[in-house]
Design a protein around this motif. Structure first.
Motif, PDB file in Angstrom:
ATOM      1  N   ILE A   1      -1.860  29.520  14.931  1.00 41.47           N
ATOM      2  CA  ILE A   1      -1.839  29.128  13.523  1.00 41.47           C
ATOM      3  C   ILE A   1      -3.184  29.320  12.838  1.00 41.47           C
ATOM      4  O   ILE A   1      -3.263  29.181  11.613  1.00 41.47           O
ATOM      5  N   THR A   2      -4.230  29.653  13.591  1.00 38.45           N
ATOM      6  CA  THR A   2      -5.522  29.956  12.966  1.00 38.45           C
ATOM      7  C   THR A   2      -5.652  31.425  12.602  1.00 38.45           C
ATOM      8  O   THR A   2      -6.680  31.835  12.051  1.00 38.45           O
ATOM      9  N   ARG A   3      -4.624  32.222  12.892  1.00 38.81           N
ATOM     10  CA  ARG A   3      -4.646  33.648  12.569  1.00 38.81           C
ATOM     11  C   ARG A   3      -3.639  33.916  11.440  1.00 38.81           C
ATOM     12  O   ARG A   3      -2.424  33.893  11.658  1.00 38.81           O
ATOM     13  N   PRO A   4      -4.131  34.164  10.234  1.00 44.41           N
ATOM     14  CA  PRO A   4      -3.241  34.305   9.083  1.00 44.41           C
ATOM     15  C   PRO A   4      -2.162  35.363   9.269  1.00 44.41           C
ATOM     16  O   PRO A   4      -1.023  35.175   8.807  1.00 44.41           O
ATOM     17  N   GLU A   5      -2.483  36.458   9.939  1.00 46.43           N
ATOM     18  CA  GLU A   5      -1.480  37.511  10.109  1.00 46.43           C
ATOM     19  C   GLU A   5      -0.320  37.040  10.989  1.00 46.43           C
ATOM     20  O   GLU A   5       0.836  37.437  10.784  1.00 46.43           O
ATOM     21  N   GLN A   6      -0.598  36.176  11.972  1.00 46.94           N
ATOM     22  CA  GLN A   6       0.471  35.657  12.826  1.00 46.94           C
ATOM     23  C   GLN A   6       1.318  34.625  12.076  1.00 46.94           C
ATOM     24  O   GLN A   6       2.536  34.543  12.282  1.00 46.94           O
ATOM     25  N   VAL A   7       0.691  33.831  11.222  1.00 52.08           N
ATOM     26  CA  VAL A   7       1.451  32.891  10.395  1.00 52.08           C
ATOM     27  C   VAL A   7       2.371  33.651   9.449  1.00 52.08           C
ATOM     28  O   VAL A   7       3.564  33.321   9.298  1.00 52.08           O
ATOM     29  N   ARG A   8       1.844  34.698   8.804  1.00 53.19           N
ATOM     30  CA  ARG A   8       2.677  35.500   7.897  1.00 53.19           C
ATOM     31  C   ARG A   8       3.825  36.162   8.646  1.00 53.19           C
ATOM     32  O   ARG A   8       4.963  36.203   8.150  1.00 53.19           O
ATOM     33  N   ARG A   9       3.550  36.672   9.838  1.00 50.74           N
ATOM     34  CA  ARG A   9       4.601  37.330  10.619  1.00 50.74           C
ATOM     35  C   ARG A   9       5.680  36.338  11.025  1.00 50.74           C
ATOM     36  O   ARG A   9       6.884  36.645  10.982  1.00 50.74           O
ATOM     37  N   ALA A  10       5.269  35.126  11.407  1.00 49.67           N
ATOM     38  CA  ALA A  10       6.250  34.105  11.773  1.00 49.67           C
ATOM     39  C   ALA A  10       7.159  33.792  10.593  1.00 49.67           C
ATOM     40  O   ALA A  10       8.387  33.676  10.750  1.00 49.67           O
ATOM     41  N   ALA A  11       6.584  33.659   9.414  1.00 52.54           N
ATOM     42  CA  ALA A  11       7.393  33.374   8.231  1.00 52.54           C
ATOM     43  C   ALA A  11       8.340  34.528   7.922  1.00 52.54           C
ATOM     44  O   ALA A  11       9.503  34.317   7.532  1.00 52.54           O
ATOM     45  N   ALA A  12       7.874  35.758   8.121  1.00 49.99           N
ATOM     46  CA  ALA A  12       8.722  36.920   7.855  1.00 49.99           C
ATOM     47  C   ALA A  12       9.872  37.018   8.845  1.00 49.99           C
ATOM     48  O   ALA A  12      10.983  37.447   8.489  1.00 49.99           O
ATOM     49  N   GLU A  13       9.620  36.639  10.099  1.00 60.49           N
ATOM     50  CA  GLU A  13      10.631  36.777  11.146  1.00 60.49           C
ATOM     51  C   GLU A  13      11.571  35.572  11.247  1.00 60.49           C
ATOM     52  O   GLU A  13      12.643  35.689  11.842  1.00 60.49           O
ATOM     53  N   CYS A  14      11.170  34.441  10.672  1.00 63.91           N
ATOM     54  CA  CYS A  14      11.929  33.201  10.854  1.00 63.91           C
ATOM     55  C   CYS A  14      12.355  32.638   9.506  1.00 63.91           C
ATOM     56  O   CYS A  14      12.101  31.471   9.185  1.00 63.91           O
ATOM     57  N   GLY A  15      13.004  33.463   8.726  1.00 67.52           N
ATOM     58  CA  GLY A  15      13.400  33.071   7.382  1.00 67.52           C
ATOM     59  C   GLY A  15      14.565  32.119   7.319  1.00 67.52           C
ATOM     60  O   GLY A  15      14.949  31.697   6.216  1.00 67.52           O
TER      61      GLY A  15
ATOM     62  N   CYS B   1       2.408  25.054   6.495  1.00 65.17           N
ATOM     63  CA  CYS B   1       3.148  24.397   5.411  1.00 65.17           C
ATOM     64  C   CYS B   1       3.309  25.341   4.222  1.00 65.17           C
ATOM     65  O   CYS B   1       4.398  25.444   3.634  1.00 65.17           O
ATOM     66  N   ARG B   2       2.235  26.032   3.864  1.00 60.16           N
ATOM     67  CA  ARG B   2       2.285  26.938   2.722  1.00 60.16           C
ATOM     68  C   ARG B   2       3.214  28.123   2.984  1.00 60.16           C
ATOM     69  O   ARG B   2       3.955  28.553   2.090  1.00 60.16           O
ATOM     70  N   ALA B   3       3.186  28.648   4.197  1.00 59.10           N
ATOM     71  CA  ALA B   3       4.006  29.815   4.512  1.00 59.10           C
ATOM     72  C   ALA B   3       5.490  29.480   4.526  1.00 59.10           C
ATOM     73  O   ALA B   3       6.328  30.306   4.122  1.00 59.10           O
ATOM     74  N   PHE B   4       5.824  28.274   4.999  1.00 62.29           N
ATOM     75  CA  PHE B   4       7.238  27.941   5.179  1.00 62.29           C
ATOM     76  C   PHE B   4       7.827  27.101   4.056  1.00 62.29           C
ATOM     77  O   PHE B   4       9.046  26.919   4.005  1.00 62.29           O
ATOM     78  N   ALA B   5       7.010  26.606   3.134  1.00 56.85           N
ATOM     79  CA  ALA B   5       7.543  25.818   2.020  1.00 56.85           C
ATOM     80  C   ALA B   5       8.601  26.578   1.225  1.00 56.85           C
ATOM     81  O   ALA B   5       9.691  26.032   0.965  1.00 56.85           O
ATOM     82  N   PRO B   6       8.356  27.829   0.823  1.00 59.26           N
ATOM     83  CA  PRO B   6       9.406  28.529   0.074  1.00 59.26           C
ATOM     84  C   PRO B   6      10.649  28.816   0.906  1.00 59.26           C
ATOM     85  O   PRO B   6      11.768  28.841   0.384  1.00 59.26           O
ATOM     86  N   ILE B   7      10.471  29.011   2.205  1.00 57.19           N
ATOM     87  CA  ILE B   7      11.620  29.233   3.090  1.00 57.19           C
ATOM     88  C   ILE B   7      12.472  27.976   3.165  1.00 57.19           C
ATOM     89  O   ILE B   7      13.705  28.026   3.040  1.00 57.19           O
ATOM     90  N   LEU B   8      11.832  26.828   3.340  1.00 53.93           N
ATOM     91  CA  LEU B   8      12.571  25.567   3.392  1.00 53.93           C
ATOM     92  C   LEU B   8      13.279  25.310   2.072  1.00 53.93           C
ATOM     93  O   LEU B   8      14.444  24.883   2.052  1.00 53.93           O
ATOM     94  N   GLY B   9      12.585  25.584   0.960  1.00 51.41           N
ATOM     95  CA  GLY B   9      13.218  25.395  -0.340  1.00 51.41           C
ATOM     96  C   GLY B   9      14.445  26.269  -0.524  1.00 51.41           C
ATOM     97  O   GLY B   9      15.485  25.817  -1.012  1.00 51.41           O
ATOM     98  N   ALA B  10      14.345  27.524  -0.086  1.00 49.68           N
ATOM     99  CA  ALA B  10      15.474  28.445  -0.208  1.00 49.68           C
ATOM    100  C   ALA B  10      16.631  28.052   0.694  1.00 49.68           C
ATOM    101  O   ALA B  10      17.792  28.395   0.407  1.00 49.68           O
ATOM    102  N   ASN B  11      16.334  27.327   1.769  1.00 50.39           N
ATOM    103  CA  ASN B  11      17.367  26.929   2.723  1.00 50.39           C
ATOM    104  C   ASN B  11      17.848  25.498   2.509  1.00 50.39           C
ATOM    105  O   ASN B  11      18.403  24.882   3.419  1.00 50.39           O
ATOM    106  N   GLY B  12      17.616  24.962   1.320  1.00 57.69           N
ATOM    107  CA  GLY B  12      18.184  23.662   0.980  1.00 57.69           C
ATOM    108  C   GLY B  12      17.210  22.503   0.997  1.00 57.69           C
ATOM    109  O   GLY B  12      17.616  21.363   0.751  1.00 57.69           O
ATOM    110  N   GLY B  13      15.961  22.742   1.309  1.00 63.77           N
ATOM    111  CA  GLY B  13      14.967  21.664   1.319  1.00 63.77           C
ATOM    112  C   GLY B  13      14.374  21.451   2.688  1.00 63.77           C
ATOM    113  O   GLY B  13      13.186  21.605   2.920  1.00 63.77           O
ATOM    114  N   GLY B  14      15.225  21.053   3.633  1.00 63.45           N
ATOM    115  CA  GLY B  14      14.782  20.896   5.018  1.00 63.45           C
ATOM    116  C   GLY B  14      13.694  19.857   5.179  1.00 63.45           C
ATOM    117  O   GLY B  14      13.562  18.914   4.383  1.00 63.45           O
ATOM    118  N   ALA B  15      12.872  20.044   6.207  1.00 62.29           N
ATOM    119  CA  ALA B  15      11.851  19.038   6.519  1.00 62.29           C
ATOM    120  C   ALA B  15      10.673  19.668   7.233  1.00 62.29           C
ATOM    121  O   ALA B  15      10.787  20.709   7.884  1.00 62.29           O
TER     122      ALA B  15
END
Length: 234
Positions: A55-69, A110-124
Motif C-alpha cells: 500500500i506504500t506503492r501508488p502503482e500497486q494501489v491503482r492496479r488493485a483498484a483497477a483489477e478489483c472493481g 481509502c481514496r482509491a476504493f471510495a468511488p468503487i464502493l460508491g458505485a457498488n451501493g456504498g459498502g464499508a
C-alpha cells in the motif's frame, strides 16, 4: 452492511489478523475475498484470490483498484511498528516509515476504493487502529503517533463518505496474539474474536469497535479530568 455475498479486499491477509479476516469473512458468506500481500505466493488459504499489494506503492494501489472493481468491503489491515522512544536517534526515520504505511498507505487505499464502493451501493471500510491511537507508551511512541493520525484520518473519511452511504468502521485493539506482539508479556486478544466483533458491528451498522477490555478502559479514561493520555498508562 451485509457480509453475506459481499466482495472483500484485505490489504494484508497472509498471516495473523489478516488471515483471520479472510477465513472468518468466507465463513460468514462473503462471495469473494481478495487477499493482499507484498508476496502473494505466501497466501495459501483456500477460497481467496491472492493479490500483490504494497500500500506504500501508488502503482500497486491503482492496479488493485483497477483489477478489483467489484469490491464492497475494504479492510485496511496493513500496518507496521518499528518501536523505540521518541528521542532515540532513529525516531524521526521510524516515524516516517510508520506514517508512510499506517497513515498515507491506508489513506491511499481509502481514496482509491471510495468511488468503487460508491458505485457498488456504498459498502464499508474497516480501518485497523489501536488503543495507542489515544495514548503513548514507552517503546512505541512513534507507532502511537501514526495510529493517532490514522484515527483522525478515519474520522475524516467517515464524514466525507456519508453522502454515498459508505459505512466506515474504526477498529481499536490493544495487544493481539500475532507476530507483532510476540515479545510482549501482556493479555492478548485472539484475532478470531476481534474479527468476529467487527463482523457483528458491520451487520449492526456501527462505526467503532473497542475490541478488548484494555482498549475500553483507555477510551473511558479520555474524559477524566486528568485524561489518561497525560501519564504513563498501566
Amino acid at each position: 452492511m451485509k457480509v453475506r455475498d459481499s466482495v472483500v479486499l484485505i490489504s494484508v491477509a497472509n498471516r495473523g489478523l489478516g488471515r483471520a479476516w479472510a477465513r472468518l469473512l468466507l465463513e460468514a458468506g462473503a462471495r469473494k475475498v481478495y487477499a493482499g500481500a507484498r508476496d502473494p505466493c505466501g497466501i495459501d488459504l483456500p477460497g481467496v484470490i491472492p493479490l500483490e499489494l504494497d500500500i506504500t506503492r501508488p502503482e500497486q494501489v491503482r492496479r488493485a483498484a483497477a483489477e478489483c472493481g467489484d469490491v464492497t468491503l475494504l479492510v485496511n489491515n496493513a500496518g507496521i511498528v518499528r518501536g523505540g522512544h521518541v528521542f532515540d536517534d532513529e525516531a524521526v526515520d521510524r516515524a516516517r516509515q510508520e506514517l508512510e504505511t499506517n497513515l498515507f498507505g491506508t489513506l491511499a487505499m481509502c481514496r482509491a476504493f471510495a468511488p468503487i464502493l460508491g458505485a457498488n451501493g456504498g459498502g464499508a471500510i474497516v480501518n485497523v487502529l489501536s488503543a495507542l491511537s489515544w495514548i503513548s507508551i514507552p517503546g512505541a511512541a512513534t507507532y502511537g503517533m501514526s495510529k493517532a493520525a490514522t484515527w483522525s484520518m478515519t474520522n475524516g473519511v467517515r464524514l466525507a463518505l456519508k453522502p454515498q452511504g459508505t459505512q466506515v468502521v474504526g477498529l481499536h485493539v490493544a495487544f493481539m496474539d500475532t507476530d507483532m506482539t510476540a515479545g510482549i508479556d501482556a493479555p492478548k486478544a485472539l484475532p478470531h474474536d476481534v474479527v468476529a466483533q467487527v463482523i457483528a458491528a458491520l451487520e449492526a451498522g456501527q462505526e467503532e469497535v473497542l475490541a478488548d477490555a484494555l482498549t475500553r478502559e483507555v477510551k473511558r479514561g479520555l474524559s477524566l479530568e486528568r485524561g489518561v493520555y497525560l501519564d504513563v498508562f498501566g
